[in-house]
Design a protein around this motif. Sequence first.
Motif, PDB file in Angstrom:
ATOM      1  N   MET A   1       0.946  -1.021  -0.115  1.00 17.38           N
ATOM      2  CA  MET A   1       0.010  -0.012  -0.113  1.00 17.38           C
ATOM      3  C   MET A   1       0.943   1.095  -0.213  1.00 17.38           C
ATOM      4  O   MET A   1       1.858   1.173   0.785  1.00 17.38           O
ATOM      5  CB  MET A   1      -0.916  -0.060   1.285  1.00 17.38           C
ATOM      6  CG  MET A   1      -1.657   1.311   1.351  1.00 17.38           C
ATOM      7  SD  MET A   1      -2.672   1.403   2.761  1.00 17.38           S
ATOM      8  CE  MET A   1      -1.656   1.127   4.271  1.00 17.38           C
ATOM      9  N   ARG A   2       0.621   2.117  -0.748  1.00 18.00           N
ATOM     10  CA  ARG A   2       1.504   3.367  -0.881  1.00 18.00           C
ATOM     11  C   ARG A   2       0.647   4.347   0.068  1.00 18.00           C
ATOM     12  O   ARG A   2      -0.402   4.499   0.344  1.00 18.00           O
ATOM     13  CB  ARG A   2       1.127   4.046  -2.268  1.00 18.00           C
ATOM     14  CG  ARG A   2       1.957   5.576  -2.265  1.00 18.00           C
ATOM     15  CD  ARG A   2       1.776   6.004  -3.601  1.00 18.00           C
ATOM     16  NE  ARG A   2       0.354   6.563  -3.800  1.00 18.00           N
ATOM     17  CZ  ARG A   2       0.358   7.551  -4.869  1.00 18.00           C
ATOM     18  NH1 ARG A   2       1.189   7.759  -5.630  1.00 18.00           N
ATOM     19  NH2 ARG A   2      -1.027   7.796  -5.019  1.00 18.00           N
ATOM     20  N   LYS A   3       1.551   5.054   1.002  1.00 18.97           N
ATOM     21  CA  LYS A   3       1.112   5.908   2.044  1.00 18.97           C
ATOM     22  C   LYS A   3       1.691   7.420   1.729  1.00 18.97           C
ATOM     23  O   LYS A   3       2.781   7.470   0.966  1.00 18.97           O
ATOM     24  CB  LYS A   3       1.944   5.667   3.207  1.00 18.97           C
ATOM     25  CG  LYS A   3       1.594   4.429   4.009  1.00 18.97           C
ATOM     26  CD  LYS A   3       2.493   4.002   5.256  1.00 18.97           C
ATOM     27  CE  LYS A   3       2.349   2.679   5.688  1.00 18.97           C
ATOM     28  NZ  LYS A   3       3.081   2.791   6.942  1.00 18.97           N
ATOM     29  N   PHE A   4       0.828   8.294   2.166  1.00 14.62           N
ATOM     30  CA  PHE A   4       1.207   9.689   1.978  1.00 14.62           C
ATOM     31  C   PHE A   4       1.547  10.059   3.149  1.00 14.62           C
ATOM     32  O   PHE A   4       0.942   9.892   4.182  1.00 14.62           O
ATOM     33  CB  PHE A   4      -0.219  10.525   1.365  1.00 14.62           C
ATOM     34  CG  PHE A   4      -0.668  10.249  -0.010  1.00 14.62           C
ATOM     35  CD1 PHE A   4      -0.379  10.832  -1.194  1.00 14.62           C
ATOM     36  CD2 PHE A   4      -1.495   8.908  -0.079  1.00 14.62           C
ATOM     37  CE1 PHE A   4      -0.856  10.625  -2.213  1.00 14.62           C
ATOM     38  CE2 PHE A   4      -2.101   8.679  -1.355  1.00 14.62           C
ATOM     39  CZ  PHE A   4      -1.790   9.414  -2.320  1.00 14.62           C
ATOM     40  N   LEU A   5       2.943  10.813   3.361  1.00 12.91           N
ATOM     41  CA  LEU A   5       3.575  11.140   4.437  1.00 12.91           C
ATOM     42  C   LEU A   5       3.274  12.625   4.653  1.00 12.91           C
ATOM     43  O   LEU A   5       3.478  13.516   3.628  1.00 12.91           O
ATOM     44  CB  LEU A   5       4.914  10.944   4.510  1.00 12.91           C
ATOM     45  CG  LEU A   5       5.532  11.432   5.844  1.00 12.91           C
ATOM     46  CD1 LEU A   5       5.314  10.859   6.975  1.00 12.91           C
ATOM     47  CD2 LEU A   5       7.245  11.440   5.420  1.00 12.91           C
ATOM     48  N   VAL A   6       2.560  13.101   5.674  1.00  9.00           N
ATOM     49  CA  VAL A   6       2.188  14.377   5.935  1.00  9.00           C
ATOM     50  C   VAL A   6       3.058  14.757   7.308  1.00  9.00           C
ATOM     51  O   VAL A   6       3.044  14.044   8.233  1.00  9.00           O
ATOM     52  CB  VAL A   6       0.698  14.749   6.042  1.00  9.00           C
ATOM     53  CG1 VAL A   6       0.240  15.975   6.211  1.00  9.00           C
ATOM     54  CG2 VAL A   6      -0.112  14.106   4.850  1.00  9.00           C
ATOM     55  N   VAL A   7       3.338  16.237   7.172  1.00 13.54           N
ATOM     56  CA  VAL A   7       4.040  16.594   8.408  1.00 13.54           C
ATOM     57  C   VAL A   7       2.967  17.375   9.362  1.00 13.54           C
ATOM     58  O   VAL A   7       2.620  18.441   8.782  1.00 13.54           O
ATOM     59  CB  VAL A   7       5.189  17.512   8.246  1.00 13.54           C
ATOM     60  CG1 VAL A   7       5.617  18.135   9.420  1.00 13.54           C
ATOM     61  CG2 VAL A   7       6.198  16.815   7.537  1.00 13.54           C
ATOM     62  N   LEU A   8       2.902  17.006  10.447  1.00  6.33           N
ATOM     63  CA  LEU A   8       2.014  17.726  11.499  1.00  6.33           C
ATOM     64  C   LEU A   8       2.565  18.799  12.203  1.00  6.33           C
ATOM     65  O   LEU A   8       3.476  18.418  12.981  1.00  6.33           O
ATOM     66  CB  LEU A   8       1.247  16.699  12.424  1.00  6.33           C
ATOM     67  CG  LEU A   8       0.417  17.218  13.474  1.00  6.33           C
ATOM     68  CD1 LEU A   8      -0.747  17.937  13.112  1.00  6.33           C
ATOM     69  CD2 LEU A   8      -0.220  16.264  14.315  1.00  6.33           C
ATOM     70  N   ASP A   9       2.185  20.052  12.056  1.00  9.72           N
ATOM     71  CA  ASP A   9       2.965  20.937  12.827  1.00  9.72           C
ATOM     72  C   ASP A   9       1.984  22.110  13.307  1.00  9.72           C
ATOM     73  O   ASP A   9       0.774  21.768  13.030  1.00  9.72           O
ATOM     74  CB  ASP A   9       4.170  21.705  12.077  1.00  9.72           C
ATOM     75  CG  ASP A   9       3.874  22.136  10.632  1.00  9.72           C
ATOM     76  OD1 ASP A   9       2.716  22.539  10.451  1.00  9.72           O
ATOM     77  OD2 ASP A   9       4.863  22.294   9.912  1.00  9.72           O
ATOM     78  N   ASP A  10       2.285  23.104  13.708  1.00  4.65           N
ATOM     79  CA  ASP A  10       1.314  24.312  14.047  1.00  4.65           C
ATOM     80  C   ASP A  10       1.041  25.208  12.854  1.00  4.65           C
ATOM     81  O   ASP A  10       0.334  26.298  13.168  1.00  4.65           O
ATOM     82  CB  ASP A  10       1.859  25.229  15.241  1.00  4.65           C
ATOM     83  CG  ASP A  10       2.038  24.077  16.572  1.00  4.65           C
ATOM     84  OD1 ASP A  10       1.133  23.194  16.626  1.00  4.65           O
ATOM     85  OD2 ASP A  10       3.069  24.413  17.358  1.00  4.65           O
ATOM     86  N   SER A  11       1.488  24.768  11.804  1.00  4.51           N
ATOM     87  CA  SER A  11       1.183  25.670  10.875  1.00  4.51           C
ATOM     88  C   SER A  11      -0.079  25.730   9.950  1.00  4.51           C
ATOM     89  O   SER A  11      -0.716  24.756  10.132  1.00  4.51           O
ATOM     90  CB  SER A  11       2.544  25.701   9.756  1.00  4.51           C
ATOM     91  OG  SER A  11       1.946  24.523   8.713  1.00  4.51           O
TER      92      SER A  11
END
Length: 151
Positions: free
Chosen positions: A1-11
């Motif tokens: 399965m292909r995953k989408f990596l997203v960065v969680l920050d305060d922006s």
Amino acid sequence: MRKFLVVLDDSRECLNAMRFAAMRAAKTGGGVEILSVIPPDEFNHWIGVGEVMREEARERIHAHFEVFAKWMRDRQGIEPELVIREGEVVPEIIAQIECDPEIGVVVLGAGDDRKGPGPLVTQLSRSSGSLPVPITIVPGDLSKEKLEAIT
């Protein structure tokens, strides 16, 4: 399965990146991995205080993650994964990509003000030629309707 990596920050940019990743994952049968990086300079205090601060940071991250995770589950049928790392953001993103071979795309949100796309987009763009996966940059002023139309 292909995953989408997203960065969680305060922006603010993070929100469109999360939406885009969840919508694309739902339409392509992929997954979403949400990475939050705790900067090392937050804990340069006495050992006991540093541990308390580290735990508080993790609690904030989990609370923030749950807001996005609930939306992804309820609206897109996606169960995101949370990964918390400590260190400098860009090296930790690269380390996570190398650590998880299912990551197929990094999704970043770009700022929509005169200051430019934001430090994370700028820094990762410089490294993009040597990354093992593509980067998708989601414009910060993209409306929810336009976002749904392109995913």
